[in-house]
Scaffold this active site. Structure first.
Site, PDB file in Angstrom:
ATOM      1  CD  GLU A 131      -1.721  11.469   8.945  1.00 21.63           C
ATOM      2  OE1 GLU A 131      -1.968  10.585   8.114  1.00 21.63           O
ATOM      3  OE2 GLU A 131      -0.585  11.668   9.409  1.00 21.63           O
TER       4      GLU A 131
ATOM      5  CE  LYS B  51       7.900   5.007  -4.988  1.00 19.50           C
ATOM      6  NZ  LYS B  51       7.359   6.402  -4.913  1.00 19.50           N
TER       7      LYS B  51
ATOM      8  CB  SER C 116      -0.943   7.438   4.003  1.00 26.11           C
ATOM      9  OG  SER C 116      -0.939   6.616   2.855  1.00 26.11           O
TER      10      SER C 116
ATOM     11  CB  CYS D  70       4.618  11.115  10.996  1.00 24.66           C
ATOM     12  SG  CYS D  70       6.282  10.896  11.559  1.00 24.66           S
TER      13      CYS D  70
ATOM     14  CG  PHE E 264       4.563  14.741   0.777  1.00 22.34           C
ATOM     15  CD1 PHE E 264       4.808  16.023   1.273  1.00 22.34           C
ATOM     16  CD2 PHE E 264       3.406  14.095   1.192  1.00 22.34           C
ATOM     17  CE1 PHE E 264       3.921  16.640   2.157  1.00 22.34           C
ATOM     18  CE2 PHE E 264       2.515  14.698   2.068  1.00 22.34           C
ATOM     19  CZ  PHE E 264       2.778  15.973   2.558  1.00 22.34           C
TER      20      PHE E 264
ATOM     21  CD  GLU F  81       3.917   9.301  -6.123  1.00 20.64           C
ATOM     22  OE1 GLU F  81       4.815   8.973  -5.315  1.00 20.64           O
ATOM     23  OE2 GLU F  81       2.763   8.855  -6.072  1.00 20.64           O
TER      24      GLU F  81
HETATM   25  P1  NAD Z   1       1.672   8.050   0.746  1.00 18.91           P
HETATM   26  O1  NAD Z   1       1.244   6.836   1.490  1.00 18.91           O
HETATM   27  O2  NAD Z   1       0.723   8.666  -0.196  1.00 18.91           O
HETATM   28  O3  NAD Z   1       2.986   7.718  -0.127  1.00 18.91           O
HETATM   29  C1  NAD Z   1       4.135   7.146   0.458  1.00 18.91           C
HETATM   30  C2  NAD Z   1       4.879   6.333  -0.597  1.00 18.91           C
HETATM   31  O4  NAD Z   1       4.046   5.258  -1.029  1.00 18.91           O
HETATM   32  C3  NAD Z   1       5.257   7.116  -1.848  1.00 18.91           C
HETATM   33  O5  NAD Z   1       6.559   6.754  -2.235  1.00 18.91           O
HETATM   34  C4  NAD Z   1       4.229   6.671  -2.878  1.00 18.91           C
HETATM   35  O6  NAD Z   1       4.729   6.682  -4.195  1.00 18.91           O
HETATM   36  C5  NAD Z   1       3.918   5.251  -2.451  1.00 18.91           C
HETATM   37  N1  NAD Z   1       2.547   4.835  -2.751  1.00 18.91           N
HETATM   38  C6  NAD Z   1       1.445   5.628  -2.830  1.00 18.91           C
HETATM   39  N2  NAD Z   1       0.342   4.870  -3.050  1.00 18.91           N
HETATM   40  C7  NAD Z   1       0.768   3.585  -3.100  1.00 18.91           C
HETATM   41  C8  NAD Z   1       0.096   2.334  -3.283  1.00 18.91           C
HETATM   42  N3  NAD Z   1      -1.216   2.267  -3.459  1.00 18.91           N
HETATM   43  N4  NAD Z   1       0.831   1.204  -3.257  1.00 18.91           N
HETATM   44  C9  NAD Z   1       2.168   1.249  -3.067  1.00 18.91           C
HETATM   45  N5  NAD Z   1       2.853   2.414  -2.891  1.00 18.91           N
HETATM   46  C10 NAD Z   1       2.168   3.565  -2.904  1.00 18.91           C
HETATM   47  O7  NAD Z   1       2.184   9.088   1.852  1.00 18.91           O
HETATM   48  P2  NAD Z   1       2.596  10.616   1.661  1.00 18.91           P
HETATM   49  O8  NAD Z   1       1.373  11.415   1.400  1.00 18.91           O
HETATM   50  O9  NAD Z   1       3.740  10.715   0.713  1.00 18.91           O
HETATM   51  O10 NAD Z   1       3.161  10.943   3.121  1.00 18.91           O
HETATM   52  C11 NAD Z   1       2.371  11.414   4.172  1.00 18.91           C
HETATM   53  C12 NAD Z   1       1.996  10.298   5.121  1.00 18.91           C
HETATM   54  O11 NAD Z   1       3.171   9.691   5.623  1.00 18.91           O
HETATM   55  C13 NAD Z   1       1.233  10.806   6.335  1.00 18.91           C
HETATM   56  O12 NAD Z   1       0.194   9.908   6.595  1.00 18.91           O
HETATM   57  C14 NAD Z   1       2.278  10.773   7.445  1.00 18.91           C
HETATM   58  O13 NAD Z   1       1.753  10.644   8.741  1.00 18.91           O
HETATM   59  C15 NAD Z   1       3.069   9.574   7.047  1.00 18.91           C
HETATM   60  N6  NAD Z   1       4.399   9.580   7.629  1.00 18.91           N
HETATM   61  C16 NAD Z   1       4.640   8.702   8.641  1.00 18.91           C
HETATM   62  C17 NAD Z   1       5.880   8.689   9.271  1.00 18.91           C
HETATM   63  C18 NAD Z   1       6.147   7.738  10.388  1.00 18.91           C
HETATM   64  O14 NAD Z   1       7.302   7.557  10.737  1.00 18.91           O
HETATM   65  N7  NAD Z   1       5.139   7.115  10.968  1.00 18.91           N
HETATM   66  C19 NAD Z   1       6.888   9.569   8.843  1.00 18.91           C
HETATM   67  C20 NAD Z   1       6.618  10.447   7.796  1.00 18.91           C
HETATM   68  C21 NAD Z   1       5.355  10.437   7.194  1.00 18.91           C
END
Ligand code: NAD
Length: 494
Positions: free
Chosen positions: A395, A184, A238, A293, A160, A187
């Site tokens: 985090e 994708k 995450s 991040c 997000f 959401e």
């Molecule tokens: P998230 O892990 O909740 O969601 C990321 C994606 O995974 C979304 O598209 C979501 O629909 C999907 N998803 C969620 N649960 C899932 C599951 N159980 N199985 C498969 N897919 C699933 O992350 P978020 O809250 O959208 O983003 C924030 C996180 O992203 C933070 O931890 C941040 O540090 C990390 N982030 C990392 C980087 C990097 O380059 N290391 C960059 C940006 C964000």
């Protein structure tokens, strides 16, 4: 001053892009997406059914056959057009991003600029790094060469916090190299990604299926990874989900890039130019409301005197940081993404205080006039954080700085290298070249900043990451040239 584009107050129901057509999902499963600055829903996000995900993959697979055969020059032309489309809709994209994510309009403009830079880097890649190598006469009359060939359909799964930039770490590279993509988006705030895909699809004239987009969450991700036609997945999000995606991809024999979460430390040495760099530190901890991040999370002044010189200035500057609605040009920090996120962050702060940390700036009760339902928090600083507290290791992903003490650089490095499992970024403020060199060599993180608070690699460098912040071998941005292609070796005798 640039005029902020007027945005609609409601967008109805978001659609999927399958085979060049936008259509509403037949699914009964949906959730709302919000304007976090006003705390109101602005669109419905119906989750694609498994049949719709499959149709998107089939369309991308069919498109691959023709797309991969186009000359590289033809594919590059589409990217030039995509760049022009983004430029033409720059303000519309930035405003929609602010509306759906909450970040300030200035931050959104920066993010759109990053999209453009990634398209430019992908174009450059097509002409340079996508070339193979050749060696004549490896034996009498025999020559050998490598050719980098596209593989097929890739799934691109995004988080997000950067709904425009992160898809562009991957999509332009994949398509210019001859692959096709099913994207994708998160959401939580899929509006900007959906809008950008719509504009590019319609106005850059991408052939149907080169870029498909499905809305959804876990089910869509798992359906994509387990489908035989999908050759690989890129994931940013995450750490627990990154691990899950990486394991699932391995189980299905797919290549994967999986970027996870972060816990970044900013170390300040006694010889640092504190006055000059406090703004960079503020922007690191509180920019994007701490939802990067690459956000600073632990602030580690080295030595008691540095701590004393820094803490007052850091707290003063954060108290002056203007929290407000992102579409107000004067705001320096917007809301966090959701009510749940706000409560989670407040909980982490309260736990830290219970563990013995001292609040020197408390933004947990922040409100913004005119936006009573927005998910606002102000910059929050906890001092006296010990290195074993959860605050120092986990985090938070919000505008919270944990200040802890280190006696020397070695001890600060120990916090970075052994107190947290993450390894996304580490930054050092100093005037010493040798300290900077030691830090850059010994900090076990993928992205290192020297006298910078956000060490974001430019598009023509890999976006690195280590330990629990990254699973895979090749990284995002320019590195993807070898992820999205496979080397074929041709040995010939004539
Ligand atoms: P998230 O892990 O909740 O969601 C990321 C994606 O995974 C979304 O598209 C979501 O629909 C999907 N998803 C969620 N649960 C899932 C599951 N159980 N199985 C498969 N897919 C699933 O992350 P978020 O809250 O959208 O983003 C924030 C996180 O992203 C933070 O931890 C941040 O540090 C990390 N982030 C990392 C980087 C990097 O380059 N290391 C960059 C940006 C964000």
């Amino acid at each position: 001053m640039t005029q902020v584009t007027k945005v609609p107050q409601s967008y109805g129901s978001l659609e999927n892009l399958v085979d060049g057509k936008w259509s509403r999902s037949a699914s009964g499963q949906a959730q709302s997406t919000f304007d976090p600055g006003r705390g109101v829903p602005i669109a419905d996000v119906p989750f694609a059914t498994s049949e719709e995900v499959e149709a998107a993959i089939d369309s991308s697979q069919a498109a691959f056959e023709k797309w991969s055969r186009l000359s590289i020059f033809e594919r590059v032309k589409y990217l030039y057009r995509a760049k022009s489309v983004i430029e033409a809709h720059f303000e519309e994209l930035a405003s929609t991003l602010t509306q759906n994510h909450g970040k300030t309009i200035l931050e959104s403009r920066g993010e759109v600029q990053r999209m453009i830079e990634n398209v430019e880097a992908a174009i450059a890649t097509a002409y340079t790094l996508s070339k193979g190598e050749a060696l004549g006469q490896i034996a009498e009359g025999i020559d050998e060469q490598t050719v980098k060939e596209p593989l097929g359909v890739f799934a691109v799964i995004t988080p997000f916090n950067f709904p425009l930039m992160v898809p562009f770490w991957f999509v332009p590279f994949a398509i210019v190299l001859g692959d096709t993509v099913v994207l994708k988006p998160s959401e939580t705030d899929p509006l900007p990604t959906t809008l950008a895909s719509r504009r590019i699809q319609e106005e850059a004239g991408l052939p149907p299926g080169v870029l498909n987009l499905v809305q959804g969450s876990r089910e869509a991700v798992e359906a994509l990874i387990s489908n035989r036609s999908v050759r690989g997945v890129t994931f940013v999000g995450s750490t627990p989900v990154a691990k899950h995606v990486y394991e699932l991809a391995g189980k299905h024999g797919k290549r994967a890039i999986a970027n996870g979460g972060a816990k970044n430390s900013i170390v300040v040495l006694p010889d640092a130019k504190i006055d000059a760099y406090v703004p960079a530190m503020i922007s690191s901890f509180f920019g994007n409301a701490g939802q990067r991040c690459l956000a600073g999370s632990n602030l580690i002044p080295v030595g008691r005197e540095t701590h004393e010189r820094l803490i007052g200035k850091f707290a003063d500057a954060s108290n002056k940081f203007r929290v407000g609605y992102g579409l107000d040009e004067s705001s320096e920090m917007g809301p966090v993404i959701s009510k749940a996120s706000k409560e989670r962050i407040k909980g982490a702060v309260a736990r830290g205080v219970a563990e013995g940390a001292k609040l020197v700036a408390d933004g947990t009760g922040k409100t913004v006039s005119g936006y009573p339902e927005g998910y606002y928090l102000g910059p929050t600083i906890l001092d006296g954080v010990s290195r074993d507290m959860k605050l120092a290791r986990e985090e938070i992903f919000g505008p919270v700085a944990s200040v802890m003490q280190a006696d020397d650089l070695e001890s600060a490095l120990e916090v970075i290298n052994s107190k947290s499992d993450f390894g996304n970024m580490a930054c050092l403020f100093t005037s010493s070249g040798s300290a900077a060199r030691k830090f850059a060599r010994e900090a076990n993180a993928g992205n290192i900043g020297i006298n910078l608070g956000v060490a974001q690699p430019a598009a023509y460098f890999p976006f690195a990451g280590r330990r629990d912040s990254f699973f895979g071998v090749l990284h995002a941005q320019i590195d993807t040239v070898d992820f999205f292609t496979d080397k074929k070796v041709v040995t010939s005798r004539w």
